[in-house]
Write a protein that holds these residues in place. Structure first.
Motif, mmCIF file in Angstrom:
data_model
loop_
_atom_site.group_PDB
_atom_site.id
_atom_site.type_symbol
_atom_site.label_atom_id
_atom_site.label_comp_id
_atom_site.label_asym_id
_atom_site.label_seq_id
_atom_site.Cartn_x
_atom_site.Cartn_y
_atom_site.Cartn_z
ATOM 1 N N ALA A 98 5.552 -1.247 7.651
ATOM 2 C CA ALA A 98 5.983 -1.675 6.518
ATOM 3 C C ALA A 98 5.067 -1.174 5.313
ATOM 4 O O ALA A 98 5.254 -1.276 4.032
ATOM 5 N N GLU A 99 4.045 -0.320 5.671
ATOM 6 C CA GLU A 99 3.050 0.058 4.542
ATOM 7 C C GLU A 99 4.050 1.122 3.725
ATOM 8 O O GLU A 99 4.733 1.961 4.087
ATOM 9 N N PRO A 100 3.836 0.777 2.334
ATOM 10 C CA PRO A 100 4.520 1.211 1.447
ATOM 11 C C PRO A 100 4.535 2.757 0.972
ATOM 12 O O PRO A 100 3.694 3.161 0.489
ATOM 13 N N ASP A 101 5.356 3.338 1.504
ATOM 14 C CA ASP A 101 5.401 4.905 1.333
ATOM 15 C C ASP A 101 6.373 4.915 -0.132
ATOM 16 O O ASP A 101 6.162 5.904 -0.741
ATOM 17 N N ASP A 102 7.078 4.213 -0.014
ATOM 18 C CA ASP A 102 7.994 3.925 -1.191
ATOM 19 C C ASP A 102 7.339 3.574 -2.206
ATOM 20 O O ASP A 102 6.837 2.313 -2.377
ATOM 21 N N PRO A 103 7.612 3.991 -3.483
ATOM 22 C CA PRO A 103 6.609 3.513 -4.908
ATOM 23 C C PRO A 103 7.453 2.219 -5.025
ATOM 24 O O PRO A 103 6.612 1.109 -5.694
ATOM 25 N N LEU A 104 8.652 1.977 -4.745
ATOM 26 C CA LEU A 104 9.206 0.548 -5.300
ATOM 27 C C LEU A 104 8.584 -0.385 -4.330
ATOM 28 O O LEU A 104 8.208 -1.686 -4.875
ATOM 29 N N GLU A 105 8.276 -0.203 -2.998
ATOM 30 C CA GLU A 105 7.469 -1.039 -2.131
ATOM 31 C C GLU A 105 6.375 -1.438 -2.586
ATOM 32 O O GLU A 105 5.839 -2.426 -2.502
ATOM 33 N N LYS A 106 5.548 -0.318 -2.993
ATOM 34 C CA LYS A 106 4.056 -0.492 -3.282
ATOM 35 C C LYS A 106 4.001 -1.413 -4.701
ATOM 36 O O LYS A 106 3.283 -2.455 -4.651
ATOM 37 N N LEU A 107 4.977 -1.150 -5.553
ATOM 38 C CA LEU A 107 4.978 -2.280 -6.848
ATOM 39 C C LEU A 107 5.220 -3.696 -6.187
ATOM 40 O O LEU A 107 4.591 -4.742 -6.771
ATOM 41 N N ILE A 108 6.206 -3.529 -5.262
ATOM 42 C CA ILE A 108 6.625 -5.059 -4.928
ATOM 43 C C ILE A 108 5.609 -5.696 -4.219
ATOM 44 O O ILE A 108 5.143 -6.785 -4.522
ATOM 45 N N ALA A 109 4.676 -5.045 -3.420
ATOM 46 C CA ALA A 109 3.390 -5.682 -2.582
ATOM 47 C C ALA A 109 2.465 -6.179 -3.941
ATOM 48 O O ALA A 109 1.849 -7.158 -3.664
ATOM 49 N N GLU A 110 2.034 -5.239 -4.677
ATOM 50 C CA GLU A 110 1.151 -5.463 -5.698
ATOM 51 C C GLU A 110 1.642 -6.822 -6.618
ATOM 52 O O GLU A 110 0.875 -7.578 -6.929
#
Length: 161
Positions: free
Chosen positions: A94-106
């Motif tokens: 689930a390590e965000p490769d997707d920028p959207l995933e990164k933003l959600i995690a942040e």
């Protein structure tokens, strides 16, 4: 009459002797049974000076139950380890490769941090603390809104992608 007394004493002595012999025979039988029972029983534990005896069959059953309990504990430990490995692999995948995933995690991390700060401020009754709590609450509302919008975008991507 002395003969009668002598014969009565003699009879009484014989009866007494017979009873003594019977008692000795009875004691011998009791001793043999006690020894047999003692040989069949093995001590399992001594607690506060009280010795508990368990038969061989009980001892075998206790051993089987302990082995079963050990197997259950081992199974639980293995299941826990497998669950941990699975969740670790899910987190890694689930390590965000997707920028959207990164933003959600942040955003989630920021929200958790603000909630911790708010919790600390709730115990403080000063006006400064109350002002900070208001600001943090407003920021928390904004971050939750942003998180909701990003999750909706992700859902839309999943539907179309």
């Amino acid at each position: 009459m002395t003969n009668n007394i002598g014969s009565t004493i003699s009879k009484a002595a014989n009866t007494l002797n017979n009873r003594l012999n019977d008692n000795k025979a009875m004691e011998l039988r009791i001793h043999r049974q006690s020894t047999r029972v003692d040989n069949e029983l093995t001590p399992s534990s001594v607690v506060a000076g009280v010795q508990v005896m368990i038969s061989e069959q009980g001892q075998r059953q206790l051993t089987q139950e302990q082995v079963s309990a050990d197997k259950v504990e081992l199974g639980k430990a293995i299941a826990k380890q497998l669950n941990q490995q699975a969740s670790d692999s899910l987190e890694q995948s689930a390590e965000p490769d997707d920028p959207l995933e990164k933003l959600i995690a942040e955003l989630k991390e920021k929200i958790e941090e603000i909630m911790r700060e708010l919790t600390k401020l709730l115990n403080d009754d000063t006006t400064t603390a109350q002002e900070q709590a208001k600001q943090l609450s407003q920021e928390l509302i904004e971050l939750n809104g942003q998180l909701l919008a990003l999750m909706e975008q992700k859902l839309e991507q999943a539907k179309t992608g």
